[in-house]
Design a protein around this motif. Structure first.
Motif, PDB file in Angstrom:
ATOM      1  N   GLY A 148       0.845  -1.192   0.000  1.00 43.66           N
ATOM      2  CA  GLY A 148       0.000   0.000   0.000  1.00 43.66           C
ATOM      3  C   GLY A 148       0.875   1.235   0.000  1.00 43.66           C
ATOM      4  O   GLY A 148       1.786   1.361   0.826  1.00 43.66           O
ATOM      5  N   TYR A 173       0.764   5.138   0.612  1.00 46.93           N
ATOM      6  CA  TYR A 173      -0.071   6.181   1.207  1.00 46.93           C
ATOM      7  C   TYR A 173       0.475   7.543   0.804  1.00 46.93           C
ATOM      8  O   TYR A 173       1.540   7.962   1.251  1.00 46.93           O
ATOM      9  CB  TYR A 173      -0.100   6.029   2.730  1.00 46.93           C
ATOM     10  N   ARG A 188      -1.455  -0.978  -4.167  1.00 44.42           N
ATOM     11  CA  ARG A 188      -2.656  -0.165  -3.999  1.00 44.42           C
ATOM     12  C   ARG A 188      -2.242   1.249  -3.593  1.00 44.42           C
ATOM     13  O   ARG A 188      -1.460   1.423  -2.641  1.00 44.42           O
ATOM     14  CB  ARG A 188      -3.545  -0.766  -2.901  1.00 44.42           C
ATOM     15  N   TYR A 204      -3.288   4.787  -1.996  1.00 41.37           N
ATOM     16  CA  TYR A 204      -4.298   5.379  -1.123  1.00 41.37           C
ATOM     17  C   TYR A 204      -4.127   6.903  -1.113  1.00 41.37           C
ATOM     18  O   TYR A 204      -3.121   7.403  -0.618  1.00 41.37           O
ATOM     19  CB  TYR A 204      -4.170   4.821   0.295  1.00 41.37           C
ATOM     20  N   ARG A 239      -8.458  13.113  -1.881  1.00 34.07           N
ATOM     21  CA  ARG A 239      -9.791  12.554  -2.138  1.00 34.07           C
ATOM     22  C   ARG A 239     -10.780  13.677  -2.433  1.00 34.07           C
ATOM     23  O   ARG A 239     -11.631  13.563  -3.326  1.00 34.07           O
ATOM     24  CB  ARG A 239     -10.250  11.728  -0.939  1.00 34.07           C
ATOM     25  N   ASP A 260      -7.317   3.311  -4.559  1.00 36.16           N
ATOM     26  CA  ASP A 260      -8.438   3.161  -3.642  1.00 36.16           C
ATOM     27  C   ASP A 260      -9.452   4.265  -3.932  1.00 36.16           C
ATOM     28  O   ASP A 260      -9.171   5.447  -3.730  1.00 36.16           O
ATOM     29  CB  ASP A 260      -7.953   3.258  -2.195  1.00 36.16           C
ATOM     30  N   ASP A 315     -12.628   4.438  -2.625  1.00 39.43           N
ATOM     31  CA  ASP A 315     -13.721   4.486  -1.655  1.00 39.43           C
ATOM     32  C   ASP A 315     -14.199   5.912  -1.455  1.00 39.43           C
ATOM     33  O   ASP A 315     -13.474   6.875  -1.692  1.00 39.43           O
ATOM     34  CB  ASP A 315     -13.266   3.952  -0.296  1.00 39.43           C
ATOM     35  N   GLN A 325     -14.713   6.803   1.501  1.00 43.03           N
ATOM     36  CA  GLN A 325     -14.270   7.077   2.867  1.00 43.03           C
ATOM     37  C   GLN A 325     -13.485   8.399   2.891  1.00 43.03           C
ATOM     38  O   GLN A 325     -12.731   8.693   1.962  1.00 43.03           O
ATOM     39  CB  GLN A 325     -13.363   5.953   3.380  1.00 43.03           C
ATOM     40  N   SER A 376     -10.980   9.098   4.710  1.00 41.07           N
ATOM     41  CA  SER A 376      -9.550   8.837   4.859  1.00 41.07           C
ATOM     42  C   SER A 376      -9.293   7.361   4.593  1.00 41.07           C
ATOM     43  O   SER A 376     -10.216   6.581   4.335  1.00 41.07           O
ATOM     44  CB  SER A 376      -9.060   9.217   6.267  1.00 41.07           C
ATOM     45  N   SER A 377      -8.017   6.975   4.664  1.00 38.97           N
ATOM     46  CA  SER A 377      -7.616   5.601   4.369  1.00 38.97           C
ATOM     47  C   SER A 377      -7.384   4.769   5.619  1.00 38.97           C
ATOM     48  O   SER A 377      -6.841   3.671   5.531  1.00 38.97           O
ATOM     49  CB  SER A 377      -6.330   5.619   3.524  1.00 38.97           C
ATOM     50  N   SER A 416      -8.277   1.097   5.902  1.00 37.09           N
ATOM     51  CA  SER A 416      -7.545   0.145   5.060  1.00 37.09           C
ATOM     52  C   SER A 416      -6.306  -0.432   5.732  1.00 37.09           C
ATOM     53  O   SER A 416      -5.575  -1.191   5.107  1.00 37.09           O
ATOM     54  CB  SER A 416      -7.096   0.854   3.774  1.00 37.09           C
TER      55      SER A 416
END
Length: 426
Positions: free
Chosen positions: A258, A260, A313, A315, A321, A344, A346, A348, A350-351, A354
């Motif tokens: 991941g 970030y 992935r 994020y 976002r 990602d 989503d 959401q 924030s992450s 995850s």
């Protein structure tokens, strides 16, 4: 002539004298937020005067907040941030706190007490003295916190304890000093879930401290030994944003790696969020050292993922976002191929949800790495710049977490590869 030093005048008054004043000055100097003031000297001084006079009186005219508790949270952000902090205090300490935000219920108007008037007069005096400070320093940021100080003097008879958050902000540090030195309230300093090194390694008032990241425990020992961090006591209470993580359940990873993002491409100097969307669309701040380093780090991970047939992935930062929802695409969007490398998407905010989704986490400087380490997810890595001034941490102060920072891409890939070849922890 530069005239008087308004900053020094305010510090001495709020501090109640010269005790620890040098350390206080150093503490404020390392806290650069708010980073920018009005471009015009006159605009800056007039804004400070307006806030300390008109705004302060308007706040008073509206009536003080209606309190239902003797404990309150002091946080400069919006309602969502306030809710997260009140949840934190309730979750860890079982204390119900009031919030002093704009939406707090107001009581019927009453004449303010004498203590309020004394601090209102001091605020006006500071603003007028600002016109005698001919330096290019900006002071508009002082206005709102002086108003907050007046509010706390007004509410002091009804309060016992104040939890002060966001201590990376110089306004909050000034408020913490005021509460500790100029009121009879218990001021509790709650630090954010990132290293203390960049802007929180100084503490000159002996107040109870709450540390929300395990890395802060070794840092506190390190900076106390240096004489710059002097709390009355320390308590560890993990996850400042426990509102997002308190119900997370460990599970098998969904992705190998991941990444970030911290959105360095859309930050002034790669550090400070920018609200001007037109500025972001123009890419005014996109070519900064942090953004280039983040792009290089992601490119290195992408090459490794393709070579070793690993899933990666990406994020987005909560800030990114919001930009994506407005149709502003980060430059790393082109790295994703929809198969080996995905984003990602989503809804959401924030992450944090995850954290257990990835086997190994990597970031240039995201606080999410420290939050994962708090959850025992040790295969989480950050970049270390060759220039120590660019790092949010000091390696010597990290203790056991020094292994989680990587000095170059070769070291990073070696650690990522070694972690992925081991079975995931149970």
């Amino acid at each position: 002539m530069k005239g008087i030093d308004l900053g020094g005048l305010v510090c001495r008054c709020v501090n109640g004298g010269d005790e620890g004043l040098t350390l206080m000055t150093e503490a404020l100097a390392t806290r650069r937020l708010p980073a920018y003031g009005p471009p015009s000297w006159w605009h800056d001084r007039l804004r400070l005067l307006a806030t300390t006079t008109v705004t302060a009186l308007r706040v008073t005219h509206a009536g003080a907040p209606q309190l239902g508790s003797t404990s309150v949270v002091a946080f400069p952000g919006g309602d969502e941030g306030l809710r997260a902090r009140t949840f934190f205090v309730r979750h860890h300490f079982g204390v119900e706190c009031d919030r002093l935000g704009r939406q707090a219920p107001r009581r019927p108007r009453r004449r303010p007490p004498l203590a309020w008037w004394l601090w209102w007069l001091r605020g006006v005096g500071f603003a007028l003295a600002g016109f005698a400070d001919r330096s290019e320093r900006r002071y508009a940021w002082l206005g709102p916190i002086l108003v907050d100080m007046q509010l706390f003097k007004r509410l002091e008879p009804e309060l016992e304890r104040v939890y002060v958050f966001a201590l990376y902000d110089r306004r909050q540090y000034l408020l913490l000093t005021f509460l500790a030195r100029r009121t009879g309230l218990e001021a509790v300093a709650v630090y954010q879930n990132i290293p203390l090194a960049r802007n929180c390694r100084h503490l000159h008032v002996a107040v109870p401290v709450v540390l929300t990241s395990k890395v802060n425990l070794s840092e506190a020992d390190y900076y106390r030994a240096q004489g710059s961090f002097l709390p009355a006591s320390e308590t560890y209470a993990g996850q400042e944003f426990v509102v997002d993580t308190h119900d997370l359940e460990p599970h098998e990873p969904l992705y190998d790696i991941g990444f970030y993002s911290s959105g360095e491409w859309a930050r002034r100097e790669g550090l400070y969020q920018v609200s001007d969307r037109a500025r972001i669309r123009r890419g005014t701040d996109a070519d900064n050292p942090y953004a280039r380093a983040a792009a290089d780090q992601l490119a290195t991970l992408a090459a490794y993922a393709h070579r070793e047939h690993r899933t990666l992935r990406i994020y987005p930062h909560p800030f990114e976002r919001a930009l994506l929802r407005e149709g502003i695409e980060p430059p790393w969007v082109s790295v994703a191929d929809g198969e080996t490398i995905t984003i990602d998407g989503d809804d959401q905010p924030s992450s944090r949800r995850s954290f257990y989704d990835v086997r190994v986490a990597v970031s240039l400087q995201s606080s999410f790495i420290w939050e994962r380490l708090d959850l025992g997810l040790d295969d989480s890595f950050l970049h270390e710049f060759a220039d120590p001034a660019m790092n949010a941490f000091e390696r010597a102060a990290l203790g056991r977490y020094a292994v989680n920072v990587c000095r170059g891409h070769d070291e990073l890939i070696a650690k990522v590869d070694a972690a992925l070849r081991e079975p995931p922890p149970s």
